[in-house]
Design a protein around this motif. Structure first.
Motif, short mmCIF file in Angstrom:
data_model
loop_
_atom_site.label_atom_id
_atom_site.label_comp_id
_atom_site.label_asym_id
_atom_site.label_seq_id
_atom_site.Cartn_x
_atom_site.Cartn_y
_atom_site.Cartn_z
N ARG A 49 30.10 37.65 35.78
CA ARG A 49 29.64 37.86 37.14
C ARG A 49 28.92 36.63 37.66
N GLU A 50 29.08 36.37 38.95
CA GLU A 50 28.29 35.32 39.55
C GLU A 50 26.85 35.79 39.58
N ARG A 51 25.94 34.95 39.13
CA ARG A 51 24.55 35.38 39.02
C ARG A 51 23.68 34.51 39.90
N ARG A 52 23.03 35.10 40.87
CA ARG A 52 22.15 34.36 41.76
C ARG A 52 20.86 34.04 41.02
N PRO A 53 20.26 32.90 41.32
CA PRO A 53 18.94 32.62 40.74
C PRO A 53 17.97 33.72 41.15
N VAL A 54 17.20 34.23 40.19
CA VAL A 54 16.37 35.40 40.48
C VAL A 54 15.32 35.13 41.53
N GLU A 55 14.94 33.85 41.70
CA GLU A 55 13.84 33.57 42.62
C GLU A 55 14.30 33.43 44.07
N THR A 56 15.61 33.53 44.33
CA THR A 56 16.08 33.24 45.68
C THR A 56 16.35 34.48 46.53
N THR A 57 16.65 35.62 45.92
CA THR A 57 17.05 36.78 46.71
C THR A 57 15.87 37.39 47.47
N GLN A 58 16.15 37.82 48.69
CA GLN A 58 15.16 38.52 49.50
C GLN A 58 15.51 40.00 49.62
N SER A 59 16.50 40.46 48.88
CA SER A 59 16.89 41.86 48.93
C SER A 59 15.73 42.76 48.53
N PHE A 60 15.40 43.72 49.39
CA PHE A 60 14.30 44.63 49.08
C PHE A 60 14.60 45.45 47.83
N VAL A 61 15.79 46.04 47.76
CA VAL A 61 16.10 46.92 46.64
C VAL A 61 16.13 46.14 45.34
N MET A 62 16.67 44.92 45.36
CA MET A 62 16.70 44.12 44.14
C MET A 62 15.29 43.82 43.65
N ASN A 63 14.41 43.39 44.56
CA ASN A 63 13.05 43.05 44.17
C ASN A 63 12.21 44.27 43.82
N LEU A 64 12.63 45.43 44.32
CA LEU A 64 11.95 46.67 43.97
C LEU A 64 11.90 46.86 42.47
N PHE A 65 12.94 46.42 41.76
CA PHE A 65 13.01 46.58 40.31
C PHE A 65 12.00 45.70 39.58
N CYS A 66 11.41 44.76 40.29
CA CYS A 66 10.32 43.96 39.73
C CYS A 66 8.97 44.45 40.22
N GLY A 67 8.97 45.61 40.89
CA GLY A 67 7.71 46.15 41.41
C GLY A 67 7.20 45.41 42.63
N GLU A 68 8.09 44.70 43.30
CA GLU A 68 7.68 43.92 44.47
C GLU A 68 8.20 44.58 45.75
N GLY A 69 7.43 44.43 46.82
CA GLY A 69 7.81 45.00 48.10
C GLY A 69 8.13 43.93 49.12
N LYS A 70 9.23 43.23 48.91
CA LYS A 70 9.65 42.18 49.85
C LYS A 70 10.37 42.83 51.03
N VAL A 71 9.64 42.98 52.12
CA VAL A 71 10.18 43.74 53.26
C VAL A 71 10.43 42.84 54.47
N GLN A 72 10.51 41.54 54.25
CA GLN A 72 10.70 40.64 55.38
C GLN A 72 12.00 40.91 56.13
N GLN A 73 13.00 41.41 55.41
CA GLN A 73 14.27 41.72 56.07
C GLN A 73 14.24 43.09 56.76
N GLN A 74 13.29 43.92 56.38
CA GLN A 74 13.24 45.28 56.94
C GLN A 74 12.28 45.40 58.12
N PHE A 75 11.32 44.47 58.24
CA PHE A 75 10.35 44.51 59.34
C PHE A 75 10.42 43.20 60.12
N PRO A 76 10.42 43.27 61.44
CA PRO A 76 10.53 44.49 62.24
C PRO A 76 11.95 45.05 62.19
#
Length: 636
Positions: A49-76
């Motif tokens: 599988r193509e694997r993105r560098p872990v530090e680059t994604t802004q996906s909320f659901v992906m970062n959720l698995f690290c206990g992080e709440g990156k919501v920049q794409q969801q707000f506003p």
């Protein structure tokens, strides 16, 4: 931690910070995620599988698995359409909205086809080329406009919505995404005009959700000008009426001295010699055409390859990911119709001297149906808005939207029938047809079961990558002190109750901060649960599907809550007429979701829950070995 020794100074730092869990922390560092296989609509070894560098994604659901709440794409909450853009969609759909009669859907179902009059009108509306750029003869709608059009279609007939989706959301989407200019010039104008219909050919008897099981093969001819295609596909929507087929087949690919079979995507024309079987007899969506498709030495020109030879798996997954937002729109439209029928009946039907609408049980049904519609609608336009803003990493958000919307639509229609009682069961009401049509949405384009595993395993793989990064840092603890202390402090704060999770308060409207706090806590607890699973099961977590399902359900609830908080915050900030109702939707969603999330996460490690899973496996083994029910009949 024998191989990863902490320096004396680092141990002192831990002591000064009252770190009480060094052994557990060391276990985390030793955790090897080893990138477990990910099961999607097709599965492929994670090493491939193509694997993105872990530090680059802004996906909320992906970062959720690290206990992080990156919501920049969801707000506003995204607002990508102007009033003129919305009006354009309404103008396109006006002829159908104006002329459609409630009995039309039933008539088309009985005929197992659409009449020429409707087909001609749809062509004139431009319905077959919604996202095709104008230079190729299409309308050129963006994703949000397309989702809105899908919603309008879903209000009237799901069979028609499926026909459209099979044609453009997946049928020729590969040409839009991967086609060369010559390929686009050749096929898109006729496809956009509706003069030719397209379909998507991936599923085979041995390759449904697991696309790696594809047996259809394409071998390069001796003169190098054609691929010779042999095999068959099943459950192909539009298969019997299509003239342009996006087909996936295994081709020999040589890398260095080694030759392997890899999936390649082709555009195949009906005139090349392929054949379609008779239409399937189905439970629902009867007016849409579904058949088998057969390839017997079909000659496909080499210039018909989509993307790269051997790159077909990526093509297929991107087509499916790119098209899933439309399903949410379609189902939101269907739910709107179900709720309208239910509320009309509740407001007019009298039982025991009172209107049904005054009964608490009916009110609860209407409230829950409305909430599920609100969440589905919110997810749909969040996803399409993210896509229109250029965000590229939305595969998990798309999967979550697909699962939630199809489950929710089934629930809403079933409850609508229950409210109507006997009338709901009658064909003339139209809801029994909607229920039968809806059942397929939890199956196709990735069954909801596989989508849940896809969400869980992809997220676990991502979180495992972060743990491996931390492990590498521990090889040089002094040089990476910031990384190590950051992880250690975060875990320590959580352990002693000093953290309540990533704060969402700065993003939400003031009226929703208490609700947001519940979800912040859920995000933190979710990250801790992921950490626990990776420590305990390592790469063997891939075999724990009962745990994966509960983890995925918790992730779905968290994402749904964040999306609703975003939309309701916009309504409150803009003082929309529905702001009060949307605040109540957000409150109910967060309150109830936080309880479900806590339950699902507790079931990942509870002693009795784990015993229950073992018991279920034992029961299933007995029933499966017996080929059915095992226990003695009560009558002997």
């Amino acid at each position: 931690m024998n191989s990863l020794k902490l320096s004396k100074s680092l141990r002192q730092i831990y002591r000064r910070n009252n770190w009480q869990n060094v052994n557990t922390f060391q276990t985390i560092i030793r955790c090897q995620s080893n990138s477990p296989k990910v099961a999607a609509d097709g599965a492929e070894s994670a090493a491939k599988r193509e694997r993105r560098p872990v530090e680059t994604t802004q996906s909320f659901v992906m970062n959720l698995f690290c206990g992080e709440g990156k919501v920049q794409q969801q707000f506003p909450y995204p607002q990508v359409l102007s009033p003129e853009d919305i009006q354009t969609v309404e103008m396109v759909t006006e002829p159908m909205v104006r002329t459609w009669k409630p009995e039309d859907a039933l008539r088309f179902e009985e005929n197992h086809a659409y009449d020429e009059k409707l087909w001609t009108m749809l062509k004139e509306m431009g319905s077959f080329g919604i996202q095709v750029p104008p230079e190729y003869g299409g309308i050129g709608f963006n994703n949000t406009q397309t989702g809105f059009l899908a919603e309008i279609t879903g209000r009237y007939d799901l069979s028609l919505a499926v026909t459209f989706a099979a044609h453009q959301s997946i049928g020729y989407k590969g040409i839009l995404l991967y086609g060369t200019d010559a390929q686009k010039q050749k096929w898109l104008p006729d496809l956009a005009a509706g003069n030719r219909i397209a379909c998507f050919c991936l599923t085979e008897p041995s390759a449904g959700s697991d696309a790696s099981g594809i047996q259809t093969k394409a071998v390069l001819s001796a003169d190098g000008k054609h691929y010779v295609l042999n095999g068959s596909k099943i459950f192909i929507t539009n298969g019997g009426i299509a003239e342009v087929f996006t087909v996936f087949a295994k081709t020999p690919v040589t890398v260095g001295s080694e030759t392997k079979d890899k999936v390649t995507a082709f555009v195949v024309e009906k005139g090349a010699g392929l054949t379609a079987g008779p239409p399937y007899k189905k439970m629902g969506i009867m007016a849409s055409n579904t058949t088998e498709v057969f390839f017997d030495n079909v000659m496909v020109p080499v210039e018909n390859v989509l993307g790269e030879v051997g790159g077909g798996f990526k093509v297929a997954m991107n087509i499916l990911n790119n098209g899933r937002f439309g399903m949410g729109g379609t189902l939101a439209g269907s739910m709107r119709t179900c709720i309208a029928k239910a509320t009309e009946h509740a407001n007019t039907r009298t039982q025991f001297g009172d209107k049904l609408s005054t009964f608490g049980d009916i009110q609860e049904k209407i409230a829950r149906m409305s909430l599920k519609h609100y969440v589905t609608e919110s997810m749909t336009y969040m996803l399409s808005g993210m896509m229109d803003k250029g965000y590229g990493d939305y595969q998990l958000e798309a999967a979550v939207s697909k699962v939630y919307s199809s489950d929710a639509a089934w629930y809403v229609c079933d409850e609508a029938i229950q409210i109507l009682g006997g009338m709901g069961y009658m064909r003339e009401t139209g809801l029994e047809k909607v229920l039968r049509d809806l059942r397929i949405f939890r199956i196709f384009e990735g069954t909801n079961d596989i989508m849940r595993l896809f969400v869980a395993l992809t997220g676990l793989q991502y979180a495992g990558g972060h743990l491996k990064e931390l492990q590498r840092a521990m090889n040089s603890p002094v040089a990476n002190l910031g990384v190590i202390l950051g992880a250690g402090t975060k875990r320590f704060a959580r352990t002693v109750g000093l953290s309540s999770g990533p704060s969402l308060s700065e993003y939400v409207a003031p009226e929703l901060r208490n609700n947001a706090a519940l979800i912040s806590k859920s995000i933190q607890d979710f990250g801790a649960s992921v950490e626990h699973l990776l420590i305990k099961y390592n790469k063997n977590i891939i075999h724990e599907q009962m745990l994966q399902r509960r983890l995925a359900d918790a992730a779905i609830d968290i994402y749904a809550s964040v999306v609703v908080l975003s939309r309701a915050s916009r309504a409150l900030e803009k003082n929309l007429s529905s702001a009060g109702l949307e605040r109540r939707f957000a409150t109910l969603q967060c309150n109830e979701a936080s309880v479900r999330i806590a339950t699902n996460l507790s079931q990942l490690r509870g002693t009795q829950d784990l015993k229950n899973y073992s018991t279920m496996k034992e029961i299933a083994a007995e029933v499966l070995n017996n080929g059915g029910v095992v226990q003695n009949h009560p009558l002997g």
